[in-house]
Scaffold this motif. Structure first.
Motif, mmCIF file in Angstrom:
data_model
loop_
_atom_site.group_PDB
_atom_site.id
_atom_site.type_symbol
_atom_site.label_atom_id
_atom_site.label_comp_id
_atom_site.label_asym_id
_atom_site.label_seq_id
_atom_site.Cartn_x
_atom_site.Cartn_y
_atom_site.Cartn_z
ATOM 1 N N LEU A 1 -20.816 32.142 -16.424
ATOM 2 C CA LEU A 1 -22.009 31.413 -16.858
ATOM 3 C C LEU A 1 -21.762 29.906 -16.893
ATOM 4 O O LEU A 1 -20.784 29.444 -17.488
ATOM 5 C CB LEU A 1 -22.424 31.892 -18.254
ATOM 6 N N TYR A 2 -22.658 29.171 -16.275
ATOM 7 C CA TYR A 2 -22.683 27.706 -16.323
ATOM 8 C C TYR A 2 -24.092 27.325 -16.789
ATOM 9 O O TYR A 2 -24.999 27.183 -15.980
ATOM 10 C CB TYR A 2 -22.391 27.106 -14.943
ATOM 11 N N GLN A 3 -24.273 27.201 -18.100
ATOM 12 C CA GLN A 3 -25.611 26.961 -18.654
ATOM 13 C C GLN A 3 -26.029 25.506 -18.458
ATOM 14 O O GLN A 3 -25.377 24.590 -18.961
ATOM 15 C CB GLN A 3 -25.637 27.304 -20.148
ATOM 16 N N LEU A 4 -27.123 25.305 -17.731
ATOM 17 C CA LEU A 4 -27.625 23.961 -17.452
ATOM 18 C C LEU A 4 -28.854 23.674 -18.307
ATOM 19 O O LEU A 4 -29.538 24.589 -18.766
ATOM 20 C CB LEU A 4 -27.997 23.832 -15.972
ATOM 21 N N GLU A 5 -29.128 22.386 -18.517
ATOM 22 C CA GLU A 5 -30.349 21.992 -19.213
ATOM 23 C C GLU A 5 -30.836 20.651 -18.678
ATOM 24 O O GLU A 5 -30.030 19.746 -18.420
ATOM 25 C CB GLU A 5 -30.131 21.895 -20.727
ATOM 26 N N THR B 1 -19.621 25.046 -24.247
ATOM 27 C CA THR B 1 -19.266 25.740 -25.481
ATOM 28 C C THR B 1 -19.560 27.229 -25.459
ATOM 29 O O THR B 1 -18.737 28.055 -25.868
ATOM 30 C CB THR B 1 -19.996 25.080 -26.679
ATOM 31 N N GLY B 2 -20.763 27.592 -24.982
ATOM 32 C CA GLY B 2 -21.200 28.986 -25.109
ATOM 33 C C GLY B 2 -21.952 29.128 -26.414
ATOM 34 O O GLY B 2 -22.820 28.308 -26.723
ATOM 35 N N ASN C 1 -10.354 30.827 -33.545
ATOM 36 C CA ASN C 1 -10.584 32.272 -33.601
ATOM 37 C C ASN C 1 -11.608 32.751 -32.576
ATOM 38 O O ASN C 1 -12.093 33.864 -32.679
ATOM 39 C CB ASN C 1 -11.079 32.636 -35.018
ATOM 40 N N ARG C 2 -11.960 31.899 -31.605
ATOM 41 C CA ARG C 2 -12.991 32.250 -30.619
ATOM 42 C C ARG C 2 -12.655 31.592 -29.283
ATOM 43 O O ARG C 2 -11.718 30.795 -29.199
ATOM 44 C CB ARG C 2 -14.364 31.786 -31.105
ATOM 45 N N ASP C 3 -13.410 31.935 -28.252
ATOM 46 C CA ASP C 3 -13.226 31.237 -26.978
ATOM 47 C C ASP C 3 -14.503 30.487 -26.628
ATOM 48 O O ASP C 3 -15.512 30.570 -27.340
ATOM 49 C CB ASP C 3 -12.809 32.198 -25.855
ATOM 50 N N PHE C 4 -14.451 29.734 -25.533
ATOM 51 C CA PHE C 4 -15.562 28.872 -25.135
ATOM 52 C C PHE C 4 -15.953 29.171 -23.693
ATOM 53 O O PHE C 4 -15.127 29.627 -22.895
ATOM 54 C CB PHE C 4 -15.163 27.400 -25.290
#
Length: 377
Positions: free
Chosen positions: A137-141, A156-157, A220-223
């Protein structure tokens, strides 16, 4: 290593905090409404995602330009370096927003901007059929404000407030990055006593323990960017290892958390256990009205009930009066309360040293600050 123009987004009212966090991490910043601009490499992108306590997300600003027609929008978006960012199989959904602009139809803005990226990638990868969009996923805006366009790629995600430790939830929990902001706006240092007397699911005391231990909030998470095809996984491992080495597990801390509801204390303990900080926080089932201490020079941070519904308001204001009776005599302690009730001071029985307007989600709230006078030991 390529440098990107980056943007850390945040809730209104805490931009200066995000700017300070970035400066403390070694970046030069430009603070704007709802965001902070800075520059960095892919290593810096991972580093800031890991360490920023008060931001919502970190985004790459792919391009900025002015557009008043859809043709201008299309050509400018197409001219951006998508071939350097998106592999052929990238999933690249396009979000959009528009304010006070000629191009006011958000669905049309999204469709035209997406089409421009598709055309660029088709030319880059010599495609005649549809792009597969089966990869990462590469979220664009595309954001337009007063005809000024900014096109971004999210690194970030899920928002940075999702630390990954809140496995058990209570009603209306405060977001983790807002809880961190409340703490960072106080005069608390980790060698001082800390109390949240209405701790709910434990977010505020857990964030205090993360700060005290100098633990990166994102450990504690990934991005999203860590899954990208062109990111060297060794860079991510290196940044995470560096963050782990900075944690201080030996420091003495005095963090107290209580709540009248025993079920909430159980929930808070589960969350603290998930992040490995259960033994750093003294949890206790206790009504705030029964709190007593001989400790001095401490800090209280709390997010008491707001009483948004009319039938709750009288009950909540009775609680505020009780808070005043409990905490006003603790003159060496500084007290900080977040509430949307603008008459809080009247019922607490004391004028705040300072108030600060903050937004808890979309709700306007005020952060009432009552500064104590330290007693010299």
């Amino acid at each position: 290593m390529k440098k990107f123009k980056l943007m850390a987004t945040c809730a209104a009212g805490i931009e200066a905090l995000v700017g300070k966090e970035l400066r403390d991490l070694g970046y030069e910043v430009q603070v704007q409404n709802g965001r902070v601009i800075f520059y960095g490499t892919i290593k810096d992108i991972i580093n800031t995602n890991l360490w920023l306590r008060t931001a919502d997300r970190v985004e790459i600003i792919v391009g900025e330009f002015t557009a008043k027609t859809f043709e201008e929008l299309f050509q400018n978006v197409k001219s951006l370096p998508w071939d350097e960012l998106l592999p052929m199989d990238a999933q690249f959904p396009m979000k959009g927003r528009s304010h006070n602009s000629v191009l006011h139809s958000v669905p049309d803005v999204q469709a035209i901007a997406k089409k421009a990226v598709v055309n660029k990638l088709n030319e880059t990868y010599h495609r005649r059929t549809r792009l597969p969009e089966t990869g990462q996923l590469y979220q664009l805006e595309t954001r337009i404000n007063k005809n000024k366009v900014m096109v971004t790629l999210d690194t970030t995600g899920e928002s940075l407030f999702k630390r990954g430790y809140r496995v058990a939830k209570g009603p209306a929990p405060i977001k983790e990055n807002m809880a961190a902001a409340l703490i960072l706006l106080t005069n608390w240092y980790p060698d001082m006593p800390f109390l949240d007397p209405m701790c709910g699911s434990g977010t505020i005391p857990i964030e205090a323990a993360l700060i005290a231990r100098n633990i990166a909030p994102g450990f504690n998470r990934d991005f999203a960017c860590e899954k990208w095809d062109w990111l060297d996984k060794k860079i991510s491992e290196e940044v995470r290892n560096e963050a782990d080495e900075k944690a201080d597990y030996d420091k003495e801390v005095d963090i107290m958390a209580s709540d009248v509801d025993g079920n909430m204390i159980d929930i808070a303990k589960v969350n603290a256990q998930e992040v490995g900080l259960l033994h750093d926080i003294k949890f206790k089932q206790l009504s705030v009205l029964d709190f007593k201490t001989d400790k001095i020079n401490g800090v209280v941070v709390s997010n008491p009930p707001y009483g948004e519904r009319l039938d709750d308001k009288a009950t909540v204001r009775k609680l505020y009066k009780g808070l005043g009776k409990v905490f006003k005599p603790m003159t060496s302690w500084s007290k900080y309360f977040l509430t949307s009730d603008l008459e809080f001071e009247k019922f607490y029985g004391q004028s705040a040293t300072k108030t600060r307007k903050l937004y808890n989600g979309y709700l306007r709230t005020d952060y009432f600050q009552f500064w104590g006078r330290k007693i010299r030991k």
